[in-house]
Design an enzyme around this catalytic site. Sequence first.
Site, PDB file in Angstrom:
ATOM      1  N   ARG A  18      -6.192  -2.210   4.079  1.00 33.85           N
ATOM      2  CA  ARG A  18      -6.516  -1.136   5.021  1.00 33.85           C
ATOM      3  C   ARG A  18      -6.673  -1.636   6.453  1.00 33.85           C
ATOM      4  O   ARG A  18      -6.409  -0.883   7.396  1.00 33.85           O
ATOM      5  CB  ARG A  18      -7.780  -0.397   4.552  1.00 33.85           C
ATOM      6  N   TYR A  52      -0.707   0.031 -13.854  1.00 34.21           N
ATOM      7  CA  TYR A  52       0.665   0.525 -14.026  1.00 34.21           C
ATOM      8  C   TYR A  52       1.301  -0.092 -15.276  1.00 34.21           C
ATOM      9  O   TYR A  52       0.629  -0.749 -16.067  1.00 34.21           O
ATOM     10  CB  TYR A  52       1.457   0.302 -12.752  1.00 34.21           C
ATOM     11  N   MET A  74       0.836  -1.201   0.000  1.00 31.35           N
ATOM     12  CA  MET A  74       0.000   0.000   0.000  1.00 31.35           C
ATOM     13  C   MET A  74       0.871   1.251   0.000  1.00 31.35           C
ATOM     14  O   MET A  74       1.730   1.415   0.869  1.00 31.35           O
ATOM     15  CB  MET A  74      -0.906   0.019   1.231  1.00 31.35           C
ATOM     16  N   THR A  75       0.644   2.111  -0.971  1.00 27.47           N
ATOM     17  CA  THR A  75       1.381   3.370  -1.045  1.00 27.47           C
ATOM     18  C   THR A  75       0.998   4.268   0.119  1.00 27.47           C
ATOM     19  O   THR A  75      -0.183   4.481   0.377  1.00 27.47           O
ATOM     20  CB  THR A  75       1.085   4.073  -2.381  1.00 27.47           C
TER      21      THR A  75
END
Length: 358
Positions: free
Chosen positions: A317, A180, A26-27
């Site tokens: 998350r 991406y 996760m960025t």
Amino acid sequence: MADSDLFEPIQIGPYRLKNRIAMAAMTRNRAPGEIPGPMMVEYYAQRAGAGIIFAESTAISEQGLGWRDTPGIFNDAQVAGWKAVTDAVHARGGHIFLQMWHCGRCSHPEVRPDGSVPVAPSAVQSPATVFAPSGRIRHAVPRAIETDEIAGVVAQYRAAAANARRAGFDGVEVHAGNGYLIDQFLQDSTNRRTDRYGGSIENRTRILWEVLEAVVGVWGSDRVGIHISPTNVHHGISDSDPEKLFAVVTEGLNGFNLAYLNVVEGATDPTEKEVPFDWKRLRRAYRGPYIANNNYDLARAHAARRDGHADMISFGRLFIANPDLVERFRRGAPLNKLVPGTIIAPGAAGLTDYPALA
């Protein structure tokens, strides 16, 4: 309903992992100057209870950077920063793989160190946006990469894989999803090339096989994984026939004998319309360990193990808000609530200050 073997060990490549729970990549935008620092060391060490950590998407090169304050793995300072992270995770008995990232079209000259236009398979603009000094701006129209430049991109993956070894990672994950660069080559909404890297599925998958050959050449196949997202429309990407495309991808992956296949099942944005896709068929077609990701909770994770749908479950998350997520799951303890505004933000708030159980 009875629990599953979610908390039991599993063999992934050469590693005996302590449970079947993975922390998703996760960025977090906490790497000023694209260098991992002490905040990231603490963040990952806190979450070493996962069976495996997939470190956040990490640029393989300056060309591959998408936006500021995301880590790279292309210079000595970045390698040293990541070495502090891997040492801390290993000190707590964890395993950690690096997710190798080239953003392709998902960037803008304003956020790139050299001010260059991002490259992509074709000059097709993403509808998504990026944080820039001037505020949130739409991704730029990319430059279509020349055929003779693609070997250089593959070389960037090879060099980054070697740097990840120097940084002490247990393995690497090739990011081929979420809109991406590699995903842009795979899917026909973003690949309009007429050379040997475009048109047919055989051509559109060519760069993926070349990258995997390069990375496996550095690490060996049993310490390389791959991340795909067949129907995640993140960054406005799609394919006209995802079932056919990813059947070919999965069959090709079987020939590499990789450590695992990590799959984002569906769209990560709950407002997006789900694209029909047979995830069970994909899982059956892949002959190695299958890791499932996207909107799993504990009940769904147990169910996925009971029916054999996935070998491991990856949580995103929930791991941000719960550094001791595995222990909370094991005890049936309440979970911390996520503070959305701190997911991508500077500073320790929302990164390392979520409490663990007493």
